[in-house]
Design a protein around this motif. Structure first.
Motif, PDB file in Angstrom:
ATOM      1  N   ARG A 268      59.032  28.817 124.549  1.00 32.20           N
ATOM      2  CA  ARG A 268      57.666  28.593 124.122  1.00 32.20           C
ATOM      3  C   ARG A 268      57.638  27.850 122.787  1.00 32.20           C
ATOM      4  O   ARG A 268      58.316  28.237 121.822  1.00 32.20           O
ATOM      5  CB  ARG A 268      56.940  29.934 123.993  1.00 32.20           C
ATOM      6  N   HIS A 269      56.860  26.774 122.721  1.00 29.24           N
ATOM      7  CA  HIS A 269      56.800  25.949 121.515  1.00 29.24           C
ATOM      8  C   HIS A 269      56.018  26.639 120.412  1.00 29.24           C
ATOM      9  O   HIS A 269      56.346  26.505 119.227  1.00 29.24           O
ATOM     10  CB  HIS A 269      56.169  24.599 121.848  1.00 29.24           C
ATOM     11  N   HIS A 270      54.981  27.363 120.782  1.00 36.56           N
ATOM     12  CA  HIS A 270      54.162  28.060 119.796  1.00 36.56           C
ATOM     13  C   HIS A 270      53.498  29.252 120.463  1.00 36.56           C
ATOM     14  O   HIS A 270      53.469  29.364 121.694  1.00 36.56           O
ATOM     15  CB  HIS A 270      53.083  27.131 119.213  1.00 36.56           C
ATOM     16  N   THR A 271      52.975  30.147 119.638  1.00 37.95           N
ATOM     17  CA  THR A 271      52.253  31.321 120.118  1.00 37.95           C
ATOM     18  C   THR A 271      50.777  31.157 119.772  1.00 37.95           C
ATOM     19  O   THR A 271      50.430  31.020 118.597  1.00 37.95           O
ATOM     20  CB  THR A 271      52.808  32.603 119.481  1.00 37.95           C
ATOM     21  N   ARG A 272      49.941  31.169 120.806  1.00 42.35           N
ATOM     22  CA  ARG A 272      48.501  30.992 120.592  1.00 42.35           C
ATOM     23  C   ARG A 272      47.810  32.355 120.647  1.00 42.35           C
ATOM     24  O   ARG A 272      48.055  33.168 121.544  1.00 42.35           O
ATOM     25  CB  ARG A 272      47.914  30.056 121.642  1.00 42.35           C
ATOM     26  N   THR A 273      46.937  32.579 119.682  1.00 39.35           N
ATOM     27  CA  THR A 273      46.206  33.839 119.590  1.00 39.35           C
ATOM     28  C   THR A 273      44.708  33.550 119.568  1.00 39.35           C
ATOM     29  O   THR A 273      44.261  32.625 118.886  1.00 39.35           O
ATOM     30  CB  THR A 273      46.602  34.616 118.319  1.00 39.35           C
ATOM     31  N   LYS A 274      43.966  34.358 120.311  1.00 37.36           N
ATOM     32  CA  LYS A 274      42.508  34.225 120.369  1.00 37.36           C
ATOM     33  C   LYS A 274      41.871  35.397 119.643  1.00 37.36           C
ATOM     34  O   LYS A 274      42.234  36.552 119.878  1.00 37.36           O
ATOM     35  CB  LYS A 274      42.035  34.178 121.827  1.00 37.36           C
ATOM     36  N   LEU A 275      40.912  35.103 118.753  1.00 35.20           N
ATOM     37  CA  LEU A 275      40.271  36.138 117.945  1.00 35.20           C
ATOM     38  C   LEU A 275      38.762  35.922 117.942  1.00 35.20           C
ATOM     39  O   LEU A 275      38.261  34.993 117.302  1.00 35.20           O
ATOM     40  CB  LEU A 275      40.821  36.106 116.515  1.00 35.20           C
ATOM     41  N   PRO A 276      38.022  36.738 118.683  1.00 34.18           N
ATOM     42  CA  PRO A 276      36.549  36.613 118.648  1.00 34.18           C
ATOM     43  C   PRO A 276      35.977  37.352 117.441  1.00 34.18           C
ATOM     44  O   PRO A 276      36.542  38.337 116.959  1.00 34.18           O
ATOM     45  CB  PRO A 276      36.119  37.275 119.958  1.00 34.18           C
ATOM     46  N   ILE A 277      34.838  36.886 116.973  1.00 33.77           N
ATOM     47  CA  ILE A 277      34.170  37.501 115.813  1.00 33.77           C
ATOM     48  C   ILE A 277      32.672  37.270 115.952  1.00 33.77           C
ATOM     49  O   ILE A 277      32.239  36.278 116.550  1.00 33.77           O
ATOM     50  CB  ILE A 277      34.716  36.904 114.490  1.00 33.77           C
ATOM     51  N   GLY A 278      31.895  38.202 115.426  1.00 34.74           N
ATOM     52  CA  GLY A 278      30.443  38.086 115.467  1.00 34.74           C
ATOM     53  C   GLY A 278      29.860  37.913 114.072  1.00 34.74           C
ATOM     54  O   GLY A 278      30.331  38.535 113.110  1.00 34.74           O
ATOM     55  N   VAL A 279      28.839  37.078 113.979  1.00 35.91           N
ATOM     56  CA  VAL A 279      28.169  36.809 112.703  1.00 35.91           C
ATOM     57  C   VAL A 279      26.709  37.222 112.851  1.00 35.91           C
ATOM     58  O   VAL A 279      26.065  36.950 113.880  1.00 35.91           O
ATOM     59  CB  VAL A 279      28.290  35.327 112.311  1.00 35.91           C
ATOM     60  N   ALA A 280      26.178  37.878 111.818  1.00 32.60           N
ATOM     61  CA  ALA A 280      24.805  38.375 111.888  1.00 32.60           C
ATOM     62  C   ALA A 280      23.812  37.225 112.048  1.00 32.60           C
ATOM     63  O   ALA A 280      24.017  36.121 111.536  1.00 32.60           O
ATOM     64  CB  ALA A 280      24.480  39.184 110.633  1.00 32.60           C
ATOM     65  N   TYR A 281      22.714  37.508 112.780  1.00 29.83           N
ATOM     66  CA  TYR A 281      21.678  36.491 112.999  1.00 29.83           C
ATOM     67  C   TYR A 281      20.995  36.088 111.692  1.00 29.83           C
ATOM     68  O   TYR A 281      20.437  35.002 111.587  1.00 29.83           O
ATOM     69  CB  TYR A 281      20.634  37.020 113.983  1.00 29.83           C
TER      70      TYR A 281
END
Length: 395
Positions: A268-281
């Protein structure tokens, strides 16, 4: 109409063998007396050819030493040439000059018979050495150092030797006029029976050879298959041993392993990570627009590379934002450490900028016995009740 039957070969009696030997000796004596000069010239040429072939054999030995062990094709070719037998060299030298000497038919037949035997078995030896060299060329690399597959080459060599010399024996018998149809049929039926009885063994054997030559993974590689993951410890003739990331040893047959979808994590060339986040309206639009730039700076400071930082949609309690970033290499713990730095950096930056990450909220509406909605918050159009009235009403 006449029926013709083919004479079956039979063993010669002692008197017949003695008569043939006497004829062979008599013809040879007459041949030597009448062609002694041709024989001397042919003998001189044969001796020169003999020493020339021995020089080629010695060159093969030097070529073998020139290469770096079995890892070099020089050594493989040299080892095959150095395995040339003295009997083959002798018969090849005689066969090359026999036509010039003009030997009698029985002597010529004897020379051809001996040369055929020597040539067929010598070709089997050369082919065996080349196949061995090709296999050892693969297993002698650092990737297979100490692997079970490299130590199991003795069995593979035995199988290859038996097959090659069986073919050579059939070819020799066929050239001698022996009817080998029954022998080939018997070997075929026996081979089918053995193959059916040991099809699992042969399936794993060929799977081991596939791993050896195709190299989908190597010893020390981190792989994932069928929901399991770990580090390859040993590649054997029948099975592969894998040390899982949580400690236990996994043993799986080579055929079953190749039948599954394999992920070589080491490549594997790189490790990809997904991180969701919420921002107040309630976050100002200017800060929402500046959010991708903030995230990129935090990721680069943490040791990663931003792949994506964009808004995903309108959630129930927040504006959903998704972050995807890459960490070079295949070290998953390091990628997790970078993610931890990113999360802490986001918390610090959002606190400094006054950006709030809301937690999920839920409002419940209930009804009174008469069906009127009981509001969860006080009605601003009505005056507030005194504290004692609220207490009384709550009872």
């Amino acid at each position: 109409m006449t029926n013709t039957t083919k004479a079956e070969p039979r063993l010669l009696s002692g008197d017949e063998l003695q008569a043939q030997a006497h004829t062979f000796f008599q013809d040879s004596t007459i041949w030597v007396q009448n062609h002694w000069l041709n024989i001397l010239v042919a003998t001189g040429i044969a001796v020169a050819v003999f020493f020339a072939l021995h020089a080629i054999k010695a060159w093969g030995s030097r070529l073998c030493r020139k290469g770096e062990g079995t890892a070099s094709w020089y050594s493989i070719l040299g080892r095959a040439v150095s395995k040339t037998g003295n009997f083959f060299i002798l018969m090849a030298s005689i066969r090359l000059v026999s036509g010039y000497a003009g030997p009698p038919p029985m002597v010529e037949t004897t020379i051809e018979f001996l040369f055929t035997i020597a040539a067929v078995f010598q070709a089997a030896i050369w082919l065996r050495e080349l196949i061995f060299g090709a296999i050892e060329h693969r297993t002698s690399t650092d990737d297979y150092h100490g692997s079970g597959l490299a130590s199991a080459l003795g069995i593979i060599r035995l199988l290859i030797t038996v097959v090659l010399f069986a073919i050579a024996l059939v070819m020799v018998l066929g050239n001698l006029g022996v009817n080998v149809t029954g022998l080939i049929a018997g070997l075929g039926v026996g081979g089918i029976a053995i193959g059916l009885a040991a099809q699992g063994i042969f399936a794993n054997l060929f799977a081991a050879l596939t791993i050896l030559f195709d190299r989908p993974f190597r010893v020390g590689d981190k792989i994932r298959f069928d929901g399991n993951s770990g580090t390859v410890q040993a590649i054997g003739l029948m099975s592969t041993r894998i040390r899982s990331f949580i400690g236990e040893e996994l043993v799986i047959s080579n055929k079953q392993l190749l039948d599954k979808l394999l992920e070589n994590l080491t490549l594997r060339h790189h490790t990809r990570t997904k991180l969701p986040i919420g921002v107040a309206y309630e976050t100002p639009v200017e800060k929402l627009e500046a959010l991708p730039g903030m995230i990129k700076t935090i990721i680069e400071e943490a040791g990663g590379t931003l792949s994506r930082a964009s808004y995903e949609g309108f959630g129930a309690s927040s504006i959903d934002f998704v972050i995807e970033f890459d960490v070079p290499g295949d070290d998953v713990p390091h990628a997790q450490a970078v993610r931890d730095k990113l999360m802490l950096g986001i918390v610090r930056k959002f606190a400094a900028e006054g950006i709030r990450i809301p937690y999920p909220t839920q409002t419940t509406f209930t009804a009174a016995p008469d069906g009127r909605i009981v509001m969860p918050y006080p009605d601003a159009s009505k005056p507030a009740l005194p504290a004692e009235n609220k207490a009384a009403g709550s009872v």
